[in-house]
Write an enzyme that holds these catalytic residues in place. Sequence first.
Site, PDB file in Angstrom:
ATOM      1  CG  ASP A  64      -2.006  -0.682   1.376  1.00 26.59           C
ATOM      2  OD1 ASP A  64      -1.830  -2.114  -0.032  1.00 26.59           O
ATOM      3  OD2 ASP A  64      -2.903  -0.789   2.083  1.00 26.59           O
ATOM      4  CG  ASP A  65      -0.054   3.638   2.726  1.00 25.34           C
ATOM      5  OD1 ASP A  65      -1.606   3.927   2.112  1.00 25.34           O
ATOM      6  OD2 ASP A  65       0.669   3.525   3.140  1.00 25.34           O
ATOM      7  CG  HIS A 114      -4.500   2.946  -1.206  1.00 23.97           C
ATOM      8  ND1 HIS A 114      -5.269   1.643  -0.440  1.00 23.97           N
ATOM      9  CD2 HIS A 114      -3.270   2.834  -0.376  1.00 23.97           C
ATOM     10  CE1 HIS A 114      -4.665   1.786   1.269  1.00 23.97           C
ATOM     11  NE2 HIS A 114      -3.925   2.920   1.005  1.00 23.97           N
ATOM     12  CG  HIS A 118      -4.001   6.695   3.119  1.00 21.39           C
ATOM     13  ND1 HIS A 118      -4.256   6.989   4.190  1.00 21.39           N
ATOM     14  CD2 HIS A 118      -3.473   5.774   2.798  1.00 21.39           C
ATOM     15  CE1 HIS A 118      -3.757   5.153   4.775  1.00 21.39           C
ATOM     16  NE2 HIS A 118      -3.100   4.495   3.523  1.00 21.39           N
ATOM     17  CE1 TYR A 155      -5.281   5.433   8.252  1.00 23.98           C
ATOM     18  CE2 TYR A 155      -7.120   6.709   6.231  1.00 23.98           C
ATOM     19  CZ  TYR A 155      -6.058   7.044   7.020  1.00 23.98           C
ATOM     20  OH  TYR A 155      -5.365   8.473   7.368  1.00 23.98           O
ATOM     21  CG  HIS A 208       2.713  -0.150   4.242  1.00 24.55           C
ATOM     22  ND1 HIS A 208       2.415  -1.189   5.272  1.00 24.55           N
ATOM     23  CD2 HIS A 208       1.227   0.087   4.202  1.00 24.55           C
ATOM     24  CE1 HIS A 208       0.965  -1.332   5.390  1.00 24.55           C
ATOM     25  NE2 HIS A 208       0.752   0.156   4.428  1.00 24.55           N
TER      26      HIS A 208
END
Length: 280
Positions: A64-65, A114, A118, A155, A208
């Site tokens: 993610d991210d 994503h 965020h 999340y 991540h």
Amino acid sequence: MLLATSCALAMISVPTTAWSADQPKTTATAAGKAKPAPKATPTPTPKPVPVDCAKVKCIALTFDDGPGKYADKLLDTFKKYKSKATFFLEGQYVKSRPAFAKRMVTEGHDIGNHSYSHPHLRELSEDKIREELTKTQDIVKKSTGKYPTTIRPPYGELDGRVSAIAAEMGMPIVLWNGGSRDWATKNEKAIYDEVLKNAKREGIILMHDWVEQTVTVMPKLLTALQKQGYHMVAVSSLRGAKDTKAGDVYPVGSEKDEDLPSESPTGDPDDFAQSPSDGL
């Protein structure tokens, strides 16, 4: 979400005394005239054989991210181990690292949406949710030539509105059923132990690519998983993912997992996210 030439060809490709860089590029004819040496016929590279997760044990490592500033090193590792991953990208980081996002697509990994920045989607209006998702769709397409095909809400938070908008956009929602807690521990051994503890067939592991320790421990982790018989594949290769419809959640029932939030950063994004311009 994947070949080697024969030993004989490998040996021929290495210059020797008899076959050196100084060897003439022409050959003599009977008349004493020179003609160009025949060109070597290139050996075609066979295409990778798709992994059939109905026949072998598969697991999906997801990140993610990103693209994070260590994504290129991570991609090098996956290429070396002939494995695939799934990257859930933030639009703000695709904007600052388009080459990393493009490489993910070029090398056959899955990419997902994503959001752009965020946020907690449940705290936004429907228009703002759409804006976060469509803005990321557009920038990923511009950078890679391909749209993300799935959504992972930041999340892991979603509600009926998020599901409805995902269905409207024609995209399934992908969560996870195992984590690494890499964002919390930032410790190689802890990450390694946590992933192996949560590894299971058809599992989806949350990680991540902005956590340096995750990227550093990845060769050791992939080696351990391969020794346990796992094939690391993109989420789209998992058996259950193929039948997931737009707006549906995969893995089935994962949204009801009370431990789900503990695997993902739950505070202010500024507590863990990078500056969009760092590492450039």
